[in-house]
Design an enzyme around this catalytic site. Structure first.
Site, PDB file in Angstrom:
ATOM      1  N   GLU A  80      43.565 -12.854 -42.517  1.00 49.36           N
ATOM      2  CA  GLU A  80      43.989 -13.924 -41.610  1.00 49.36           C
ATOM      3  C   GLU A  80      44.958 -13.394 -40.562  1.00 49.36           C
ATOM      4  O   GLU A  80      45.964 -12.789 -40.888  1.00 49.36           O
ATOM      5  CB  GLU A  80      44.643 -15.065 -42.403  1.00 49.36           C
ATOM      6  CG  GLU A  80      43.713 -15.749 -43.387  1.00 49.36           C
ATOM      7  CD  GLU A  80      42.564 -16.499 -42.725  1.00 49.36           C
ATOM      8  OE1 GLU A  80      42.555 -16.641 -41.487  1.00 49.36           O
ATOM      9  OE2 GLU A  80      41.661 -16.947 -43.474  1.00 49.36           O
ATOM     10  N   ARG A  90      42.434 -32.403 -45.737  1.00 50.70           N
ATOM     11  CA  ARG A  90      41.195 -33.193 -45.843  1.00 50.70           C
ATOM     12  C   ARG A  90      41.021 -33.716 -47.267  1.00 50.70           C
ATOM     13  O   ARG A  90      40.402 -34.744 -47.504  1.00 50.70           O
ATOM     14  CB  ARG A  90      40.013 -32.295 -45.444  1.00 50.70           C
ATOM     15  CG  ARG A  90      38.712 -33.012 -45.204  1.00 50.70           C
ATOM     16  CD  ARG A  90      37.710 -32.113 -44.484  1.00 50.70           C
ATOM     17  NE  ARG A  90      37.667 -30.739 -44.963  1.00 50.70           N
ATOM     18  CZ  ARG A  90      37.059 -30.349 -46.077  1.00 50.70           C
ATOM     19  NH1 ARG A  90      36.453 -31.212 -46.867  1.00 50.70           N
ATOM     20  NH2 ARG A  90      37.054 -29.069 -46.426  1.00 50.70           N
ATOM     21  N   CYS A 143      46.863 -23.117 -48.251  1.00 49.64           N
ATOM     22  CA  CYS A 143      46.907 -21.668 -47.957  1.00 49.64           C
ATOM     23  C   CYS A 143      47.659 -21.406 -46.663  1.00 49.64           C
ATOM     24  O   CYS A 143      48.552 -20.557 -46.607  1.00 49.64           O
ATOM     25  CB  CYS A 143      45.498 -21.084 -47.883  1.00 49.64           C
ATOM     26  SG  CYS A 143      44.757 -20.875 -49.510  1.00 49.64           S
ATOM     27  N   HIS A 165      41.987 -14.568 -47.298  1.00 50.73           N
ATOM     28  CA  HIS A 165      41.102 -15.506 -47.986  1.00 50.73           C
ATOM     29  C   HIS A 165      39.953 -14.715 -48.610  1.00 50.73           C
ATOM     30  O   HIS A 165      39.512 -13.698 -48.054  1.00 50.73           O
ATOM     31  CB  HIS A 165      40.531 -16.546 -47.002  1.00 50.73           C
ATOM     32  CG  HIS A 165      41.311 -17.814 -46.952  1.00 50.73           C
ATOM     33  ND1 HIS A 165      41.943 -18.260 -45.818  1.00 50.73           N
ATOM     34  CD2 HIS A 165      41.569 -18.753 -47.921  1.00 50.73           C
ATOM     35  CE1 HIS A 165      42.545 -19.419 -46.076  1.00 50.73           C
ATOM     36  NE2 HIS A 165      42.342 -19.737 -47.349  1.00 50.73           N
TER      37      HIS A 165
HETATM   38  N1  PCA Z   1      42.582 -22.207 -51.143  1.00 47.89           N
HETATM   39  C1  PCA Z   1      43.086 -23.369 -50.449  1.00 47.89           C
HETATM   40  C2  PCA Z   1      44.384 -23.693 -51.126  1.00 47.89           C
HETATM   41  C3  PCA Z   1      44.423 -22.874 -52.374  1.00 47.89           C
HETATM   42  C4  PCA Z   1      43.307 -21.930 -52.261  1.00 47.89           C
HETATM   43  O1  PCA Z   1      43.056 -21.006 -53.053  1.00 47.89           O
HETATM   44  C5  PCA Z   1      43.180 -23.191 -48.935  1.00 47.89           C
HETATM   45  O2  PCA Z   1      42.405 -22.415 -48.366  1.00 47.89           O
HETATM   46  O3  PCA Z   1      44.034 -23.836 -48.305  1.00 47.89           O
END
Ligand code: PCA
Length: 213
Positions: A80, A90, A143, A165
């Site tokens: 990211e 959401r 996140c 991610h």
């Molecule tokens: N993914 C979510 C929150 C926790 C996770 O593992 C996100 O992308 O916000």
């Protein structure tokens, strides 16, 4: 001994597993060069996740921080680039909260960039055979919330920090036909490679890698 803080999240959204925590806990205690990985599991809760992150930073005084989170629908390890100062949910978090258009931290800047060498990490992962990409948005759920807070807390520090991610596990993706996934062992290896580059590389690479809409 230096410490690398590696965080993952508890399951959310009706799932009973979150690969981000499975990766982090698989790497807990391992050495990257002369630094030891310490894994922490964050609650998938606005506010609570940031409190846990802040406590871990205070307690461990890490030399490097990588936060991991699950991103259903993504097929690659996703570095990211940007964290934005907005909570816009959401779905409800694990405490039933669903903030709409609220600042993560009131009065803080609109956004922060990753302070990890994301181009060098992407290049190194690609060369090592891992599916990888640079993402321009970490979303607006928990996140991004944690990522923004992390970058804010470390804004005046030389400690590198950022967010990755990761895809669903095959057993999670099996519920949705055509959904992308990645094996846990591949993700664990990929995160280890990513941490090694983040810890040891100097200035980031300059190579093209943006997106065109
Ligand atoms: N993914 C979510 C929150 C926790 C996770 O593992 C996100 O992308 O916000």
């Amino acid at each position: 001994m230096k410490t690398i803080l590696l965080t993952g999240f508890e399951p959310f959204g009706g799932e009973c597993i979150n690969p981000s925590w499975e990766i982090a806990r698989a790497l807990d205690g391992q050495l990257i060069g002369d630094a030891r990985i310490v894994a922490k599991c964050l609650p998938c809760v606005f506010g609570g996740a940031l409190t846990s992150m802040r406590e871990a930073l205070h307690q461990l005084k890490p030399c490097l921080v990588l936060a991991l989170g699950q991103a259903g629908g993504r097929a690659e390890l996703s570095l990211e680039r940007v964290a934005v100062n907005i909570d816009d949910a959401r779905i409800s978090d694990n405490a039933g909260h669903k903030p709409i258009d609220e600042a993560v931290i009131e009065g803080a800047p609109v956004a922060y960039f990753s302070s990890l060498p994301i181009k060098a990490m992407a290049a190194g992962l690609r060369e090592a055979g891992f599916p990888v990409g640079i993402s321009q948005t970490a979303g607006t759920f928990v996140c991004n919330h944690v990522y923004f807070g992390l970058q804010h807390y470390l804004r005046d520090s030389p400690v590198r920090s950022g967010f990755m991610h990761i895809p669903l596990l095959p057993e999670q993706a099996a519920k949705f036909p055509g959904q992308a996934s990645m094996a846990l062992a591949t993700m664990v290896d990929g995160v280890r490679v990513a941490l090694n580059i983040a810890l040891h590389s100097g200035a980031d690479l300059r190579e093209s890698g943006g997106t065109i809409c």
